[in-house]
Design a protein around this motif. Structure first.
Motif, short mmCIF file in Angstrom:
data_model
loop_
_atom_site.label_atom_id
_atom_site.label_comp_id
_atom_site.label_asym_id
_atom_site.label_seq_id
_atom_site.Cartn_x
_atom_site.Cartn_y
_atom_site.Cartn_z
N LEU A 178 0.84 -1.20 0.00
CA LEU A 178 0.00 0.00 0.00
C LEU A 178 0.88 1.25 0.00
CD1 LEU A 178 -2.62 -1.03 2.72
CD2 LEU A 178 -2.90 -1.09 0.25
N PRO A 179 0.45 2.29 -0.71
CA PRO A 179 1.20 3.54 -0.66
C PRO A 179 0.93 4.24 0.66
CG PRO A 179 -0.74 3.79 -2.06
CD PRO A 179 -0.69 2.35 -1.62
N THR A 180 1.92 4.31 1.51
CA THR A 180 1.72 4.85 2.85
C THR A 180 2.61 6.07 3.10
OG1 THR A 180 3.46 3.50 3.86
CG2 THR A 180 1.25 2.53 3.76
N VAL A 181 2.26 6.79 4.14
CA VAL A 181 3.11 7.86 4.67
C VAL A 181 3.36 7.48 6.12
CG1 VAL A 181 3.26 10.30 5.27
CG2 VAL A 181 2.16 9.61 3.13
N ASN A 182 4.60 7.23 6.45
CA ASN A 182 4.98 6.78 7.79
C ASN A 182 4.18 5.55 8.23
OD1 ASN A 182 6.91 8.82 8.10
ND2 ASN A 182 5.39 10.23 8.87
N GLY A 183 3.86 4.67 7.28
CA GLY A 183 3.15 3.44 7.60
C GLY A 183 1.65 3.58 7.69
N LEU A 184 1.11 4.78 7.47
CA LEU A 184 -0.33 5.01 7.55
C LEU A 184 -0.91 5.12 6.14
CD1 LEU A 184 -0.40 7.57 10.48
CD2 LEU A 184 -0.84 5.11 10.58
N TYR A 185 -2.09 4.54 5.95
CA TYR A 185 -2.71 4.48 4.63
C TYR A 185 -4.13 5.02 4.67
CZ TYR A 185 -4.85 2.45 0.47
OH TYR A 185 -5.53 2.27 -0.71
N ILE A 186 -4.46 5.82 3.65
CA ILE A 186 -5.82 6.33 3.45
C ILE A 186 -6.24 5.96 2.04
CG2 ILE A 186 -7.28 8.39 3.32
CD1 ILE A 186 -5.30 9.75 5.24
N GLU A 187 -7.42 5.37 1.90
CA GLU A 187 -7.95 5.05 0.57
C GLU A 187 -8.00 6.34 -0.25
OE1 GLU A 187 -8.96 2.21 -0.88
OE2 GLU A 187 -8.76 0.88 0.84
N PRO A 188 -7.41 6.37 -1.44
CA PRO A 188 -7.40 7.60 -2.24
C PRO A 188 -8.79 8.19 -2.50
CG PRO A 188 -5.87 6.02 -3.16
CD PRO A 188 -6.63 5.31 -2.08
N GLN A 189 -9.78 7.34 -2.75
CA GLN A 189 -11.12 7.85 -3.02
C GLN A 189 -11.74 8.52 -1.80
OE1 GLN A 189 -10.19 4.66 -3.37
NE2 GLN A 189 -11.71 3.25 -2.54
N ALA A 190 -11.26 8.22 -0.61
CA ALA A 190 -11.78 8.85 0.61
C ALA A 190 -11.38 10.32 0.69
CB ALA A 190 -11.28 8.11 1.85
N LEU A 191 -10.34 10.70 -0.04
CA LEU A 191 -9.88 12.09 -0.03
C LEU A 191 -10.65 12.98 -1.01
CD1 LEU A 191 -6.07 11.38 0.19
CD2 LEU A 191 -7.61 12.07 2.04
#
Length: 80
Positions: free
Chosen positions: A7-20
C-alpha cells in the motif's frame, strides 16, 4: 504464491485515495465527512495530532493509537 503490491503509505499510515475526494462542497458553516486511516506498518503507530493547512478543518478525535493492521475513523469538520 500471490504477491501483493504494498500500500502507498506515509509513515506506515494508509488512506484510501477515493476517501480524499469529498466532491463539490458549497460554502457552509459546517460540512462533515469521515476519514478512515489504516496502520499498514508492522508496529503500533500513534497519531498525536493532525496538522492542517488552514483553520477551517478540524479532525476528531485529535489523535489515536493504532495497532498494526488496524483502522480508525476520524470525523472531519470543514467550516467554510
Amino acid at each position: 504464491q500471490e504477491q501483493r503490491t504494498p500500500l502507498p503509505t506515509v509513515n506506515g499510515l494508509y488512506i484510501e485515495p477515493q476517501a480524499l475526494d469529498i466532491g463539490e462542497v458549497w460554502e457552509t458553516p459546517r460540512y462533515t465527512f469521515h476519514l478512515a486511516i489504516q496502520n499498514a506498518d508492522g508496529v503500533t503507530k500513534t497519531i498525536a495530532r493532525f496538522q492542517t493547512t488552514c483553520g477551517c478543518l478540524e479532525l476528531e478525535p485529535p489523535g489515536q493509537t493504532l495497532a498494526s493492521g488496524k483502522k480508525a475513523e476520524f470525523t472531519c469538520n470543514l467550516n467554510l
